[in-house]
Design a protein around this motif. Structure first.
Motif, PDB file in Angstrom:
ATOM      1  N   GLN A 265     -26.626 -32.397   9.128  1.00 52.38           N
ATOM      2  CA  GLN A 265     -26.604 -31.695   7.835  1.00 52.38           C
ATOM      3  C   GLN A 265     -27.874 -30.869   7.708  1.00 52.38           C
ATOM      4  O   GLN A 265     -28.943 -31.330   8.097  1.00 52.38           O
ATOM      5  CB  GLN A 265     -26.613 -32.728   6.693  1.00 52.38           C
ATOM      6  N   GLN A 270     -33.927 -26.154   4.201  1.00 60.57           N
ATOM      7  CA  GLN A 270     -33.241 -25.164   5.045  1.00 60.57           C
ATOM      8  C   GLN A 270     -32.213 -24.394   4.227  1.00 60.57           C
ATOM      9  O   GLN A 270     -32.123 -23.166   4.324  1.00 60.57           O
ATOM     10  CB  GLN A 270     -32.547 -25.859   6.232  1.00 60.57           C
ATOM     11  N   GLY A 296     -40.884 -28.479  14.219  1.00 63.96           N
ATOM     12  CA  GLY A 296     -39.753 -29.381  14.087  1.00 63.96           C
ATOM     13  C   GLY A 296     -39.072 -29.341  12.737  1.00 63.96           C
ATOM     14  O   GLY A 296     -38.199 -30.149  12.445  1.00 63.96           O
ATOM     15  N   LYS A 299     -36.609 -24.305  11.966  1.00 62.37           N
ATOM     16  CA  LYS A 299     -36.594 -22.883  11.611  1.00 62.37           C
ATOM     17  C   LYS A 299     -35.517 -22.114  12.383  1.00 62.37           C
ATOM     18  O   LYS A 299     -34.942 -21.168  11.865  1.00 62.37           O
ATOM     19  CB  LYS A 299     -37.965 -22.247  11.918  1.00 62.37           C
ATOM     20  N   THR A 300     -35.271 -22.563  13.631  1.00 59.72           N
ATOM     21  CA  THR A 300     -34.376 -21.782  14.473  1.00 59.72           C
ATOM     22  C   THR A 300     -32.998 -21.606  13.845  1.00 59.72           C
ATOM     23  O   THR A 300     -32.427 -20.519  13.867  1.00 59.72           O
ATOM     24  CB  THR A 300     -34.230 -22.468  15.851  1.00 59.72           C
ATOM     25  N   ARG A 449     -36.351 -38.839  11.383  1.00 59.47           N
ATOM     26  CA  ARG A 449     -37.483 -38.815  12.305  1.00 59.47           C
ATOM     27  C   ARG A 449     -38.405 -39.978  11.964  1.00 59.47           C
ATOM     28  O   ARG A 449     -38.817 -40.116  10.828  1.00 59.47           O
ATOM     29  CB  ARG A 449     -38.266 -37.517  12.143  1.00 59.47           C
TER      30      ARG A 449
HETATM   31  P1  ADP Z   1     -39.017 -25.494  14.643  1.00 62.37           P
HETATM   32  O1  ADP Z   1     -38.641 -24.211  15.331  1.00 62.37           O
HETATM   33  O2  ADP Z   1     -39.173 -25.328  13.183  1.00 62.37           O
HETATM   34  O3  ADP Z   1     -40.157 -26.181  15.298  1.00 62.37           O
HETATM   35  P2  ADP Z   1     -36.501 -26.262  15.594  1.00 62.37           P
HETATM   36  O4  ADP Z   1     -35.698 -25.230  14.951  1.00 62.37           O
HETATM   37  O5  ADP Z   1     -36.854 -26.082  17.013  1.00 62.37           O
HETATM   38  O6  ADP Z   1     -37.822 -26.475  14.766  1.00 62.37           O
HETATM   39  O7  ADP Z   1     -35.824 -27.651  15.345  1.00 62.37           O
HETATM   40  C1  ADP Z   1     -36.356 -28.824  15.858  1.00 62.37           C
HETATM   41  C2  ADP Z   1     -35.276 -29.798  16.183  1.00 62.37           C
HETATM   42  O8  ADP Z   1     -34.680 -30.276  14.983  1.00 62.37           O
HETATM   43  C3  ADP Z   1     -34.154 -29.197  16.992  1.00 62.37           C
HETATM   44  O9  ADP Z   1     -33.811 -30.116  17.978  1.00 62.37           O
HETATM   45  C4  ADP Z   1     -33.020 -29.015  15.990  1.00 62.37           C
HETATM   46  O10 ADP Z   1     -31.767 -29.121  16.579  1.00 62.37           O
HETATM   47  C5  ADP Z   1     -33.259 -30.144  15.019  1.00 62.37           C
HETATM   48  N1  ADP Z   1     -32.814 -29.899  13.645  1.00 62.37           N
HETATM   49  C6  ADP Z   1     -32.923 -28.741  12.965  1.00 62.37           C
HETATM   50  N2  ADP Z   1     -32.455 -28.899  11.706  1.00 62.37           N
HETATM   51  C7  ADP Z   1     -32.067 -30.174  11.595  1.00 62.37           C
HETATM   52  C8  ADP Z   1     -31.484 -30.967  10.527  1.00 62.37           C
HETATM   53  N3  ADP Z   1     -31.238 -30.422   9.335  1.00 62.37           N
HETATM   54  N4  ADP Z   1     -31.205 -32.252  10.789  1.00 62.37           N
HETATM   55  C9  ADP Z   1     -31.454 -32.793  11.988  1.00 62.37           C
HETATM   56  N5  ADP Z   1     -31.994 -32.115  13.022  1.00 62.37           N
HETATM   57  C10 ADP Z   1     -32.298 -30.831  12.836  1.00 62.37           C
END
Ligand code: ADP
Ligand code: MG
Length: 694
Positions: A265, A270, A296, A299-300, A449
């Motif tokens: 979710q 986000q 983590g 953002k992606t 986490r």
């Molecule tokens: P950032 O770029 O902000 O460091 P990422 O976009 O790389 O973070 O995301 C970090 C990890 O968290 C990735 O493995 C992603 O799949 C996971 N993730 C992103 N949003 C969520 C969410 N809402 N719930 C659980 N996991 C998520």
């Protein structure tokens, strides 16, 4: 083109009399290679020679100016003893001490029987008073030539204070008189004088209070610098805003399908950020949004929403990453979703060459490729799009305004721009680096986490750490082992990492891999791939991993010489673990003894995991100019302003800049002309281009 009136300031320092190539190197080290750099090199202390006591009253340890009778020269009995010149006044005796001095020279400047004015520091020796190597020895008539209060400048080894001071003095003699760029109200509010006067005053402190960042002269100079910064950002922004955006409403189909594909979710943060971005995209104004979110924070996936919205409209989107590893990682993240959604996504890096690159560029130009992920390679001149509508820049502190603009200029039409940054930047710094971009913040981490157990361990207990690593690795854990940055030398960095790698290899065999900045891209990929696949248990790395690798199974982070890292960097590194469901740990190995700030830093990192708190602490502990990584960060470096001390000035400068451009968007008025000079003075030339090219 730089206005002629500034030419003298932008000449090389060697144009100053007495500054030859050898000295220029030293000056460059402390200040810079241009005359203007010497002007910006402000004193950090002063020597007050106004105190002229009698010998009997001269306090030990203090700088004084004495008027003395030269009584007798005393040649040293042996090589190691100093040459002594015995002097006196009507209250007592004092010896002037010279090591390895030429006696003919000393006899000339200190003839027996003459009166001399000497200035230097009083010392005590065997119960008597002495002064070693006086800074000045002059006749009573020349007393005025001893500068009564002298500025003290930051130095470097080999650069004598006298010579540097003289060079700065010469630099100040060529100060042109520049048109006033500040308005009357601002000047009188601060009680500020003209630019050149302020600069001269700042170089001639009379008292310690004149060295205060908020002394009037310094304030004025700091304000000028901040105004140049804010004006440049405002120009860029106005220019981008002026080109009306196109409303990208999107159908919402792809975004909805994407959300359905996600194994999790979206967090509240986000969702909010996505809503803000979709609103920006949908409006007729151009998007200029900064997405701030801790490592983590996810953002992606937020960025992907923006990119898919472009595709929903039949347009294209690009994602620019600062490094090859990161670009690849984004690409790997996005590709499965793109495949599932039936969208063409490609990766373009510096490694793509020849026919394959040409084919990719052709597909990009024709619109076959809908999403493109890449490095700087995306900014190359021959990269053209069919219809670029959204540009996402994963900044990680490495791109500047200029690159952002280059990418967005590739759209032909207006491109909506979103900048992602992982290092949470304190608010004041956000303002200097991004001006008034709209900001979305991901303040909440995805759930599930487990917090990272962070411990500081002295390096003397390395064996225990390695033993613990053995147990963990046997149970299937994976670990990063980060070796520190060695004093700006990549070669030494690599050597340290290689040594650690060899040592761990003796214990863990081929379960250990090595990753550093000097490896070829293909080698890096191969190592990363093996670590991702679990074939390697331990990855020894220099800080290259900081920029973002995502291996969820990695649960241990060992940071060697953690005391050498900045807070932001430690936080970034730690963020590489704790991504999966297993309990993670971070071990900060430190060398003793720890400095006070190092102790505080390690404490902060143990106590909190909140990137924003850490960023604020970092700013507090180190000062903005020193934020580790600022140098390679793309954050502006200020010469005269101190973002922490001059926060109020920054806000004023921002208001001033906005008001200026509202009244005179092309800087054509008289004041506008002066402001152009200001921009050139602070080398914000890039911004001026956006003025003239309309
Ligand atoms: P950032 O770029 O902000 O460091 P990422 O976009 O790389 O973070 O995301 C970090 C990890 O968290 C990735 O493995 C992603 O799949 C996971 N993730 C992103 N949003 C969520 C969410 N809402 N719930 C659980 N996991 C998520
Ligand atoms: Mg990321």
């Amino acid at each position: 083109m730089r206005p002629e009136v500034l030419f003298p300031l932008f000449k090389p320092v060697t144009s100053i009399p007495g500054v030859g190539p050898r000295m220029a190197k030293l000056v460059e080290k402390v200040a810079g290679d241009k005359v203007v750099d010497l002007c910006w090199h402000l004193p950090t202390g002063l020597i007050d020679r106004r105190f002229s006591p009698k010998v009997a009253e001269a306090p030990v340890g203090q700088v004084v100016t004495l008027t003395l009778q030269v009584d007798r020269h005393e040649k040293p009995g042996n090589q190691r003893s100093p040459y002594r010149v015995l002097c006196s006044d009507d209250t007592g005796f004092i010896a002037l001490i010279f090591f390895s001095a030429r006696d003919d020279y000393l006899r000339r400047i200190l003839p027996e029987g003459a009166t001399r004015v000497v200035s230097g520091t009083i010392e005590e020796f065997n119960g008597g008073r002495q002064m070693s190597h006086p800074d000045y020895v002059v006749s009573p008539e020349e007393k005025a030539s001893i500068q009564i209060v002298e500025p003290v400048y930051p130095l470097t080894a080999g650069l004598s204070p006298k010579i540097l001071t003289k060079a700065v003095r010469s630099a100040l003699t060529v100060l042109p008189s520049l048109p006033e760029w500040l308005d009357r109200a601002t000047l009188s509010r601060g009680g500020w004088s003209a630019w050149s006067d302020a600069l001269r005053t700042a170089h001639s402190p009379e008292a310690i209070t004149d060295l205060d960042p908020n002394a009037r002269a310094r304030q004025r100079l700091a304000y000028d610098e901040l105004l140049a910064n804010q004006l440049a950002l405002a120009l860029v922004r106005t220019r981008m805003r002026r080109a009306k955006g196109r409303p990208l409403k999107g159908t919402g189909d792809l975004c909805a399908s994407l959300v359905a594909l996600l194994p999790y979710q979206l967090t509240g943060a986000q969702k909010t950020a996505i809503a803000e971005i979709l609103a920006d995209l949908g409006s007729a104004d151009r998007m200029l949004r900064l997405l701030q979110g801790d490592v983590g924070s996810g953002k992606t996936i937020v960025a992907l929403h923006a990119m898919l919205t472009a595709v929903e409209e039949g347009a294209q989107a690009a994602l620019l990453a600062p490094t090859e590893i990161l670009a690849r990682q984004h690409y790997e993240t996005i590709r499965p979703f793109a495949d599932a959604l039936g969208i063409q996504v490609r990766l373009l890096t510096g490694r793509d060459k020849g026919k394959a690159r040409e084919a990719l560029l052709a597909d990009l130009a024709s619109g076959v490729v809908q999403l493109i992920v890449g490095t700087h390679a995306l900014l190359q001149e021959d990269v053209a799009y069919n219809d670029l509508a959204v540009a996402v820049i994963d900044e990680q502190h490495r791109f500047g305004v200029h690159q952002r603009l280059t990418l967005s200029a590739k759209g032909g039409g207006p491109v909506d721009v979103m900048v992602m940054t992982a290092t949470p930047i304190p608010r004041t710094l956000t303002l200097t680096a991004y001006g008034d971009m709209d900001v979305s913040r991901l303040t909440e981490k995805p759930p599930g986490r487990t917090p990272i157990d962070t411990r500081a361990v002295p390096a003397t207990r390395m064996d225990e750490v390695v033993a613990g690593l053995h147990r963990a690795v046997e149970n299937g854990a994976q670990a990063y082992w980060v070796c520190p940055l060695v004093e700006e030398s990549e070669v030494l960095d690599v050597a340290a990492a290689e040594q650690r790698f060899a040592a761990l290899q003796r214990q863990f065999g081929d379960r250990v891999g090595l990753l550093h900045g000097r490896m070829k891209p293909a080698e890096k990929d191969a190592v990363m791939a093996r670590f991702s696949a679990g074939a390697l248990s331990i990855l020894v790395a220099t800080t290259v991993i900081e920029v973002g690798v995502d291996v969820p199974n990695a649960s241990i982070m060992v940071i060697e010489h953690a005391e050498r890292f900045g807070l932001a960097q430690l936080h970034q590194l730690r963020g590489r673990v704790g991504r999966g469901s297993t309990r993670s740990s971070c071990i900060l190995l430190y060398g003793s003894p720890l400095s006070e700030t190092a102790q505080q830093r390690l404490k902060v990192i143990r106590d909190t995991d909140d990137g924003f708190v850490i960023a604020e602490e970092d700013l507090r502990l180190r000062g903005a100019g020193e934020l580790l990584g600022t140098r390679q960060s793309g954050l502006p470096q200020f010469r005269l302003a101190d973002v922490e001390m001059h926060g109020d000035l920054l806000r004023l400068a921002r208001e001033d800049a906005t008001a200026i451009l509202k009244d005179d968007p092309a800087l054509n008025s008289r004041r506008g002309e002066a402001l152009r000079v200001l921009l050139y003075l602070f080398e914000r030339d890039a911004a001026i281009r956006y003025l003239t090219s309309g």
